[in-house]
Design an enzyme around this catalytic site. Structure first.
Site, PDB file in Angstrom:
ATOM      1  N   THR A   4      31.731  61.942  96.881  1.00  0.00           N
ATOM      2  CA  THR A   4      30.680  61.695  97.866  1.00  0.00           C
ATOM      3  C   THR A   4      30.137  63.016  98.414  1.00  0.00           C
ATOM      4  O   THR A   4      30.884  63.925  98.749  1.00  0.00           O
ATOM      5  CB  THR A   4      31.210  60.828  99.017  1.00  0.00           C
ATOM      6  OG1 THR A   4      32.440  61.384  99.499  1.00  0.00           O
ATOM      7  CG2 THR A   4      31.459  59.421  98.538  1.00  0.00           C
ATOM      8  N   ASN A  38      35.646  64.979  97.716  1.00  0.00           N
ATOM      9  CA  ASN A  38      36.922  64.720  97.062  1.00  0.00           C
ATOM     10  C   ASN A  38      36.887  63.500  96.157  1.00  0.00           C
ATOM     11  O   ASN A  38      35.924  62.742  96.133  1.00  0.00           O
ATOM     12  CB  ASN A  38      38.006  64.517  98.123  1.00  0.00           C
ATOM     13  CG  ASN A  38      37.680  63.379  99.072  1.00  0.00           C
ATOM     14  OD1 ASN A  38      36.884  63.554  99.995  1.00  0.00           O
ATOM     15  ND2 ASN A  38      38.250  62.206  98.855  1.00  0.00           N
ATOM     16  N   ASP A  72      42.278  66.544  98.987  1.00  0.00           N
ATOM     17  CA  ASP A  72      41.074  66.375  99.803  1.00  0.00           C
ATOM     18  C   ASP A  72      40.322  67.691  99.871  1.00  0.00           C
ATOM     19  O   ASP A  72      39.754  68.061 100.890  1.00  0.00           O
ATOM     20  CB  ASP A  72      41.423  65.862 101.207  1.00  0.00           C
ATOM     21  CG  ASP A  72      40.190  65.358 101.965  1.00  0.00           C
ATOM     22  OD1 ASP A  72      39.174  65.076 101.310  1.00  0.00           O
ATOM     23  OD2 ASP A  72      40.245  65.262 103.199  1.00  0.00           O
TER      24      ASP A  72
END
Length: 693
Positions: free
Chosen positions: A253, A273, A318
């Site tokens: 995203t 991520n 992440d």
């Protein structure tokens, strides 16, 4: 009481791995990246396509900044106030909470109009109400906003009336959109989030700014491998996803960072991520998983792929590249060169060729233990041994943690000094493989993590002046707390930044010497802007807390008053301003009386886990230590009233106030959460009593 407090403390430390996790979870000259930007205006998040967060105005300087005074203020409602305002047409435009847009006369603060996008009425999940807007955009007498529930709107800048509306994604999709839109070359550029909770396929969309018509859409991860590749980008991505991954893995995203170079006709996309975090679950056959954690350049007119650079191949921490990307011209080996500069989460500062994406240099700007260095030939990281958590049986220490060495709060660049000013976070995490009984909480992410542990040297922040030509620090200022505000640089050789202790501070851009400060009752996380009207220069910033540092990552700011009840303002400053903030008395923080509470360790433990499972900690904080994004529930009278608590948590009685319902929580979950919060309130009251002795 002391025995109960001891039991609660044991639970908090022993159960931290389970409760803590649910994350649901930058000699030079600047480019004229967007010639249409008027010198005195600030129409986009970073002012123009270069995303330098730099004002060319020179009225306010280090020599006269001591005469900078409050020119006007406007009191805001409680809620998320971390957004960057914009300024054009002699107006200041702001967005707060869930897309409540206001227009003010830039010279005196008179409210001209306001528009409420009704997100709280329309939203169907907590995802749509998380964090709130981080910014808006202006172009051609229009104001643009991307709502968290998936709409993109254009408003008339003179009246606030809607001109067009498009739905970016359906309410049923596990997506949200809280990053600022950008308007470049007559196109509105928007992205979305959601990759922390679902293997969605990320994308970026361009709309015609006049009509709202969709111009192009660029996907950041590949589609079904059984179908023909859609375009060149997909041909490049597909080989990097291996094994039986489709439908099980995804993400990518691009919810925050976009930059634009008009001369190159390139739009730069910062990609986030993957999901699950666990690389071996997401892509069982291995592979780099493009374009996760990447910077991607596309043709601005068509969205066609041009080049990419990946900061974390096969990302699983992440690790994102959604932090702002600064465009400028630097002297590289004695020659001017257009570059893109980014300080992403992973702790390395990157300089890339803006036209080709070729790697130029990268060095650590913060503590980073995941990699030793970036290979100068390949541009790939040299990972440290056993940094992949699948190779461990237990939790181990890793820097930076999932909050990153630099989050979404923007850096600034001054063409006059040649420095990039970075709001740095120094915070490690404990990370490890999936643990029995924890997977239910982590929504299939495939990792166990304590994102905010007490580690030596952790929970710190700084304002760092970085020389991108030499890849070295010029100066470094230690800041209070661990959630540093966004940064503004000006041609007056000043750097402005808000702080968690309520100070708006100006530094000498060359030396870092503090030259001015203004104290407010509330923390300042939002990024200041500077603009001019009729030849007079102004500085505007929003005060108040919100976002991750006001919620899930608020523990390191607990020493500072970030109370949700503190006043939030639009503050505007000018040389010789004569306004004053009204006097404000800090309300006391007192846990509610609860004489009937009976401590039950097992119920408290269940409540703590439910508090994480239902993502309460995202807004209300780790271990319910509030950071200002939402009320601190340890002090809420609601927790001693079972019926009222259920009405709010499960039934959505306060949805219009910004508190979404949790329809999937059982009655037992709700009561367990209430028990957990009551125990924390008792612990807090006991500690207050000790402190008063």
């Amino acid at each position: 009481m002391e025995a109960s407090v001891s039991n609660v403390n044991k639970f908090i430390h022993a159960g931290a791995a389970a409760v803590a996790f649910c994350l649901a979870l930058s000699g030079c000259s600047g480019n004229a990246q967007q010639a249409s930007t008027v010198d005195g205006d600030w129409p986009n998040f970073g002012r123009d396509g270069s995303e330098q967060h730099y004002s060319p105005l020179t009225e306010i300087t280090a020599k006269n900044v001591d005469q900078l005074r409050l020119a006007w203020h406007y009191e805001l409602e409680p809620g998320f106030t971390v957004s960057t305002p914009i300024a054009a047409e002699g107006k200041v435009f702001t967005t707060t909470g869930h897309s409540r847009i206001r227009a003010f006369d830039a010279t005196n603060g008179k409210l001209l109009w306001e528009y409420d996008a009704k997100v709280r009425e329309i939203a169907q999940s907590a995802l749509h109400m998380s964090w709130g807007n981080k910014g808006i955009a202006y172009w051609n007498q229009r104001v643009f906003v991307a709502t968290t529930d998936g709409r993109v709107l254009a408003l008339d800048a003179n009246s606030g009336k809607p001109l067009w509306e498009q739905r970016q994604f359906e309410l049923s999709e596990l997506r949200n959109s809280n990053g600022p839109p950008r308007v470049f070359d007559g196109k509105v550029i928007v992205g979305h989030g959601g990759a922390d909770i679902s293997p969605i396929r990320g994308y970026v969309t361009a709309y015609d700014a006049m009509t709202g018509k969709l111009v192009w859409r660029f996907h950041t991860v590949p589609d079904d491998p059984s179908k023909p590749a859609e375009n060149k980008a997909e041909e490049i991505m597909r080989p990097t996803w291996k094994g039986d991954w489709f439908g099980k893995g995804g993400g990518g995203t691009a919810w925050n960072a976009f930059s634009y170079d008009a001369e190159l006709d390139l739009l730069y996309i910062g990609v986030g991520n993957g999901y699950p975090y666990n690389h071996r679950m997401r892509s069982p056959g291995g592979g780099d998983n493009l374009f996760l954690a990447s910077i991607v350049a596309v043709k601005a007119d068509t969205g066609d792929y041009v080049w990419h650079y990946q900061v974390c191949p096969a990302e699983q921490w992440d690790c994102t590249a959604v932090q702002d990307m600064t465009l400028a011209t630097l002297s590289i080996e004695g020659k001017p060169r257009k570059v893109l500069m980014q300080a992403p989460k992973n702790g390395f500062f990157y300089v890339l060729d803006a036209a080709s994406g070729k790697f130029i240099s990268a060095e650590k700007f913060a503590k980073a233990t995941w990699a030793e260095r970036i290979d100068a030939t390949t541009g790939r990281p040299i990972e440290n041994p056993r940094i992949r958590y699948q190779d461990h049986k237990d939790l181990f220490e890793m820097w930076p943690g999932p909050q990153g060495a630099h989050s979404w709060l923007p850096q600034a660049f001054s063409p006059r000094t040649g420095f990039v000013y970075i709001p740095v976070i120094e915070m490690g995490a404990l990370i490890g493989p999936p643990a029995p009984g924890v997977m239910d909480f982590t929504a299939g992410m495939g990792v166990t993590m304590i994102p905010d542990p007490e580690l030596p040297g952790s929970r710190r922040s700084a304002l760092l002046a970085w020389n991108p030509s030499t890849q070295q620090a010029a100066w470094n200022i230690e800041l209070p707390g661990d959630w540093p505000g966004g940064v503004l640089a000006t041609a007056g050789d000043l750097v402005f930044q808000g702080r968690i202790d309520g100070q708006l501070v100006a530094y000498d851009a060359q030396t870092g010497r503090q030259v001015w400060a203004f104290k407010t009752p509330s923390p300042i996380v939002a990024t200041p802007i500077s603009y001019s009207v009729s030849g007079r220069q102004y500085v505007t910033v929003l005060t108040g807390s919100g976002s991750q540092g006001g919620g899930i990552l608020a523990t390191g700011n607990a020493a500072f008053r970030t109370d949700y009840r503190l006043p939030r303002h639009v503050l505007t400053f000018a040389i010789g301003g004569t306004d004053q903030l009204p006097a404000f008395g800090m309300p006391p923080l007192i846990p509610p009386a609860d004489p009937d509470f009976a401590f039950d360790m097992e119920r408290v433990k269940q409540g703590g886990m439910a508090f994480a499972q239902h993502a309460c900690l995202v807004c209300h904080g780790m271990n319910a230590i509030g950071g200002g994004a939402a009320p601190d529930l340890r002090y809420s009278p609601m927790i001693v009233d079972a019926a009222a608590f259920k009405a709010v948590v499960k039934d959505g009685a306060l949805k219009l106030n910004g508190m979404p319902p949790s329809p999937y929580a059982t009655d037992e979950d709700v009561e367990s959460i209430r028990t957990y919060l009551r125990a924390l309130a008792q612990q807090t009251a006991a500690q207050q009593a000790v402190n008063r002795r």
